[in-house]
Design an enzyme around this catalytic site. Structure first.
Site, PDB file in Angstrom:
ATOM      1  N   GLU A  55       0.911  -1.085   0.036  1.00 32.71           N
ATOM      2  CA  GLU A  55       0.173  -0.134   0.269  1.00 32.71           C
ATOM      3  C   GLU A  55       0.863   1.207  -0.024  1.00 32.71           C
ATOM      4  O   GLU A  55       1.458   1.329   0.997  1.00 32.71           O
ATOM      5  CB  GLU A  55      -0.911  -0.044   1.118  1.00 32.71           C
ATOM      6  N   HIS A  96     -11.687  -2.273   1.717  1.00 27.29           N
ATOM      7  CA  HIS A  96     -12.315  -2.108   3.077  1.00 27.29           C
ATOM      8  C   HIS A  96     -12.106  -0.710   3.390  1.00 27.29           C
ATOM      9  O   HIS A  96     -12.657  -0.384   4.679  1.00 27.29           O
ATOM     10  CB  HIS A  96     -11.405  -3.062   4.043  1.00 27.29           C
ATOM     11  N   ASP A  97     -11.544   0.174   2.856  1.00 29.59           N
ATOM     12  CA  ASP A  97     -11.205   1.513   3.339  1.00 29.59           C
ATOM     13  C   ASP A  97     -11.877   2.512   2.451  1.00 29.59           C
ATOM     14  O   ASP A  97     -12.044   3.855   2.722  1.00 29.59           O
ATOM     15  CB  ASP A  97      -9.851   2.018   2.831  1.00 29.59           C
TER      16      ASP A  97
END
Length: 582
Positions: free
Chosen positions: A285, A352-353
């Site tokens: 990430e 998920h963010d």
């Protein structure tokens, strides 16, 4: 992990593909480097919300094992799990207290071993989340570090002695006051936390810390994991003088926090120590904020990372105003062009963010939810790159409607609310934005059937199940040949059976059309036309290519309105892929 406004890039470490052009400007099969990770489709699971096997309201590893045949039926061949390590759960597992233990709520190490074996038996690869920009403040390293200034673990974290005065202001994503330095009276010092106060940042400038991380990765690689996703990794290298930063710098946080001075040397060291020694890949990430920075990380000759998974597209929807199709075209076309000759990219619009795919980029009304979900999945699975699909998007799961801050579980929402309240913001507007954009929208339990709690758990779910589970669930869609789920399976199959959709050249058509996204994919003598209507009304586009249709390969409606002059009229959210004649 990130806030709603954090732009992120994910990168996968593997061999890069160097693309050449034939004399006809079309890519030739002999000129591509085939890799399984390029040809795969990643399915991301938020473990806490996927399937609960023991009735405690929290998803677990045994629950995932129960549903592996379902996942296999989708056609995907890679599974990425969010963190499953021991954790106090200040940030739902992204605050790790033991990197070599499984969270008790999720199961045991034996459960993990069984899950990994079951995946491999089904020819599916496993990608493990590794959170090493920070640990939990309950990790033994931090307990030792804060115990005294001369403790051997002191330099595992970033400390600022109070006698030097208060450190220069640094912004924190999750702190309710927005401050990244936390005073600790035990040693009269401040420690750094870019995220929650319970997530102190590790000091990567300390070679002992780096070796600890490499040993952790080796531990899991020895167990047989196939890849690693490195959380918030672009932040690990820091200017340890911690200078005063210009006012308002947090609006461009990646420029000031990301891509630190030693990041590239750390990645090369990680590659030498771990990645090159095992048959694994790494998803990281964070890759800066420019194409140049991404290439500096991903180009094969750098021996760092090679697959860019950018967040510029998904970050187009960070307000109530939504997005413009012209900008979506611009972003995805720009990234494809940049990586057409060197490197490899990933394709995604949810994780998920962020909130749910169809609620942000499509239309989640009962009238258009199904067709717009199909259209978005057609887009994701027809672009050049490796698609990442977030659990529930294959059935068109939508945002949940919370009315009060008490219903939220996400620390970003809770502390963001406190910060907004203390600053005197318009709280009605804040709550409206939170309702639309909150990360909790994308974390509600998987909707398996129309039984209690959508078949997710026999107990009270940790986060409420969306009330629309009676109509949106796996069981009902498996029985419906025209469902989003069955369309998704057909689209995955179409991609797997046609290398042109994976490796083929991409050419944008009708760039100025405000409603339709059209492009071709070309490999050898095969050429496909992809046409997508991003609106809730009929839309037309003039395409010379549409005069040359040989076959319709997939269509989320029963027919296609194509006149002899090359004018296509698409129904609301219609998605079509056609084979063109040579």
């Amino acid at each position: 992990m990130k806030t709603l406004l954090l732009p992120i890039l994910l990168l996968v470490t593997m061999c890069a593909c160097t693309n050449k052009k034939s004399q006809m400007q079309d890519k030739n099969t002999s000129e591509i480097t085939r890799e399984w990770w390029k040809e795969g489709v990643v399915y991301q699971i938020y473990p806490r919300s996927f399937k609960d096997s023991d009735g405690d309201g929290i998803g677990d590893l045994k629950g995932i094992i129960e549903k592996l045949d379902y996942i296999k039926s989708l056609g995907v061949n890679m599974i990425w799990l969010n963190p499953i390590y021991a954790s106090p759960n200040d940030d739902n597992g992204y605050d790790i207290s033991n990197y070599r233990a499984i969270m008790k709520e999720f199961g045991t190490m034996e459960d993990f071993d069984a899950l990994l074996k079951a995946m491999h038996n089904r020819n599916m690869k496993f990608v493990m989340d590794v959170v090493v920009n920070h640990s939990s403040d309950e990790h033994e390293w931090f307990k030792q570090s804060r115990s005294s200034r001369d403790n051997p673990y002191r330099d595992y974290y970033h400390w600022w002695p109070a006698e030097k005065g208060k450190p220069p202001y640094h912004w924190s994503f999750f702190d309710e006051k927005g401050e990244a330095w936390k005073y600790d009276s035990l040693t009269n010092s401040y420690y750094l936390h870019y995220f929650s106060q319970k997530q102190p940042d590790l000091n990567w400038e300390n070679p002992k810390v780096r070796q600890e991380v490499y040993n952790i990765m080796k531990f899991w690689a020895e167990k047989g994991v196939d890849g690693f996703r490195l959380d918030a990794f672009q932040f690990v290298s820091k200017d340890t003088t911690f200078p005063k930063l210009p006012e308002g710098y947090e609006k461009n946080i990646i420029k000031y926090y990301g891509m630190g001075p030693n990041l590239h040397s750390y990645l090369r060291e990680m590659n030498d120590e771990v990645l090159s020694k095992y048959d694994v890949f790494a998803v990281s990430e964070g890759a800066g904020s420019t194409l140049e920075e991404a290439h500096n990380l991903v180009d094969a000759d750098r021996n760092e990372l090679q697959m860019a998974y950018h967040f510029e597209g998904v970050d187009l929807v960070n307000s109530l105003e939504g997005y413009k199709l012209s900008k979506l075209k611009e972003v995805f076309t720009k990234w494809d062009k940049s990586f057409s000759k060197k490197g490899w990219i990933s394709i995604f619009l949810s994780n998920h963010d962020v909130a749910r795919l169809v609620s942000r980029f499509g239309n989640d009304s009962p009238e258009f939810r199904a067709v717009s979900s199909k259209m978005l999945n057609t887009f994701l699975l027809s672009m050049r790159g490796t698609p990442y699909i977030y659990y529930g998007d294959e059935i068109g799961m939508t945002n949940i409607d919370f009315d009060s801050i008490s219903q939220y579980k996400d620390i970003a929402a809770i502390n963001g609310y406190k910060k907004a309240l203390s600053e005197g913001q318009d709280m009605a507007l804040f709550m409206k934005k939170l309702n639309f954009l909150s990360r909790d929208n994308g974390r509600t339990p998987m909707q398996w059937n129309d039984s209690v709690n959508a078949g997710f758990s026999a107990g009270k779910p940790w986060l409420p199940v969306n009330k629309n589970y009676k109509t949106i669930n796996v069981a009902s869609q498996e029985k419906d040949s025209n469902s989003i789920l069955n369309y998704f399976k057909k689209m995955v199959e179409l991609r797997k059976n046609n290398k042109v959709l994976i490796y083929g050249d991409y050419e944008l058509l009708g760039a100025e059309n405000p409603n339709i996204y059209a492009y071709t994919r070309t490999l050898d003598d095969k050429k496909m036309l992809v046409v997508l209507n991003f609106t809730d009304h009929d839309s037309s586009i003039d395409l010379p290519e549409s005069k040359n249709l040989e076959a319709i390969l997939i269509n989320n409606y029963k027919d296609l309105n194509n006149d002899e002059n090359g004018n296509l009229t698409l129904k609301p959210y219609q998605a079509v892929i056609c084979l063109l004649k040579n």
